[in-house]
Design an enzyme around this catalytic site. Structure first.
Site, short mmCIF file in Angstrom:
data_model
loop_
_atom_site.label_atom_id
_atom_site.label_comp_id
_atom_site.label_asym_id
_atom_site.label_seq_id
_atom_site.Cartn_x
_atom_site.Cartn_y
_atom_site.Cartn_z
N TYR A 116 0.82 -1.22 0.00
CA TYR A 116 0.00 0.00 0.00
C TYR A 116 0.86 1.27 0.00
O TYR A 116 0.45 2.29 -0.54
CB TYR A 116 -0.91 0.05 1.24
N LYS A 150 2.90 -15.29 2.78
CA LYS A 150 2.88 -16.07 1.53
C LYS A 150 4.31 -16.38 1.15
O LYS A 150 4.78 -16.05 0.05
CB LYS A 150 2.17 -15.27 0.42
N ASP A 162 -3.51 -17.70 2.72
CA ASP A 162 -4.75 -18.20 2.10
C ASP A 162 -5.35 -19.32 2.94
O ASP A 162 -6.57 -19.43 3.10
CB ASP A 162 -4.54 -18.62 0.64
N ASP A 175 -5.55 -6.61 5.95
CA ASP A 175 -6.74 -5.87 5.51
C ASP A 175 -7.85 -6.86 5.20
O ASP A 175 -9.00 -6.74 5.65
CB ASP A 175 -6.36 -5.04 4.28
N ASP A 213 -11.32 -8.17 7.63
CA ASP A 213 -12.73 -8.02 7.22
C ASP A 213 -13.46 -9.35 7.27
O ASP A 213 -14.63 -9.42 7.66
CB ASP A 213 -12.84 -7.40 5.82
MG MG Z 1 -10.39 -3.09 4.57
#
Ligand code: MG
Ligand code: NAI
Length: 365
Positions: free
Chosen positions: A138, A193, A225, A249, A253
């Site tokens: 990001y 990962k 994953d 992130d 969620d």
């Molecule tokens: Mg988010």
């Protein structure tokens, strides 16, 4: 202790008073001494003075020991670019040098029916995610668009980002992960990962090095994953999950959804100087703002987290959490979690009910 409360936009203005009502009860009765300052952020100061993060708020934030943040953002003003109301969130995080976000996910028995998982899978879920929030793909440069020189379609426009972590960045968040796990049940899963990413291989090596300083914490490395899958099939198996910005992130969620509502989940965010920042997991929810419908529980949980991390009063934090659990167990529900057989209440009525339970649970002065 100086506490800065920034209600901000949308439902932030409805849930912050409920959180401050809870804070006033412990301040009044339990020897918690704090100076509370309220500041402006987001659309209000943008309209009044053309800046969503005004200088006065910046100064207050610098001087605060703890910041309680509501929400900022109005999608109808997104065209303002760098002056959009939610740009204040990034500016505030940057000012405070926040790097590590810890969010706790617990499905109390009273919450089982709200979870999208069957009760047999959801029961006993109680874990934390420790997410690095300052770096990764990001934030790292270079990023942008350019003409592709190679690959399957040379000559086309391509988008690119850079995934990058330095050893120090990983070490800093790893320590927060191990400290968080140590304060919980002592089991840490580091999700990466490393099968495909060089950044993750560095991450895994540094986390393993830091582990030597925490012999009482059991560390496991897991592919992210796989973590996503197991969060849904067996969330109760986790205690603390440590992960980078991008994976965190998405995993956080998924984890929020398991609890039944984003209106129930709160975060605590750390920097290296001891200032601590608290925010609910959701945004300004303009679709329900101004209707006294929002769930104030995430914001009230921020006060519990603040009592634990900034005031070193885990006893009071647990009492606030118990008051929330008891009100949910009594069947009170705000609109987004209301189902047949439960009692629909407003934001302010939910806040008042939790405050009343808290008054009853606290020992007399
Ligand atoms: Mg988010
Ligand atoms: P949101 O989290 O504000 O809302 C998503 C959905 O969840 C909506 O349907 C909303 O009604 C519901 N919801 C959220 N919190 C709730 C609560 N406490 N009680 C009941 N229902 C609740 O996310 P959205 O709609 O994507 O973003 C709205 C604005 O908020 C945007 O401008 C966004 O940039 C900003 N935002 C700000 C954040 C922050 O201040 N930290 C975080 C996320 C978004």
């Amino acid at each position: 202790m100086r506490v800065l409360a920034l209600a901000g936009d949308g439902i932030g203005r409805e849930i912050m008073p409920e959180a401050l009502r809870i804070f006033a009860i412990v301040q009044g009765r339990c020897g918690v001494r704090a100076e509370l300052v309220e500041g402006a952020i987001g659309t209000g100061p943008l309209m009044d003075e053309g800046n969503p993060f005004p200088a006065a708020t910046e100064t207050e934030a610098r001087n605060a020991d703890a910041v309680l943040f509501g929400a900022a953002g109005d999608p109808s003003l997104d065209h303002l670019g760098p002056k959009r109301p939610d740009s204040a969130i990034g500016a505030l995080r940057k000012l405070l040098n926040l790097y590590g976000l810890v969010r706790e996910y617990r499905i109390a028995d009273a919450q089982l029916a709200m979870s999208p998982l069957r009760p047999v899978r959801a029961r006993s879920t109680d874990f934390a995610i420790v997410r690095e929030i300052s770096g990764d793909v990001y934030a790292a440069q270079p990023k942008g668009q350019r003409i592709a020189e190679d690959g399957p379609f040379p000559g086309e426009v391509e988008g690119f980002d850079t995934m990058r972590y330095t050893e120090s960045e990983v070490r800093r968040i790893a320590h927060l992960g191990f400290r968080t796990a140590r304060a919980r049940s002592g089991r840490l899963v580091s999700a990466d990962k490393s099968n495909v990413l060089a950044t993750s291989r560095l991450w895994q090596r540094v986390v393993a090095e830091v582990a030597a300083e925490y012999p009482d914490v059991a560390l496991t490395h897991q592919l992210a994953d796989n973590t996503a899958m197991q969060l849904v099939t067996d969330p109760a198996s986790y205690d603390t999950i440590l992960t980078a910005n991008l994976f965190g992130d998405i995993l956080s969620d998924v984890a929020s959804a398991l609890t039944g509502s984003i209106g129930l989940v709160a975060s605590v965010v750390f920097n290296e100087t001891g200032q601590v920042y608290y925010e609910p997991g959701h945004g300004s929810a303009l679709d329900i703002a101004g209707q006294d419908k929002a769930n104030p529980i995430a914001m009230i949980r921020c006060v519990a987290l603040m009592l634990r991390h900034s005031f070193d009063r885990p006893d009071l934090a647990s009492t606030v959490e118990q008051a929330i659990d008891e009100v949910l167990a009594a069947g009170l529900r705000t609109a987004e979690i209301h189902v047949d057989g439960t009692t629909l209440v407003s934001c302010s009525a939910m806040g008042k009910a939790i405050a009343d339970r808290l008054e009853a649970l606290l020992p007399p002065d």
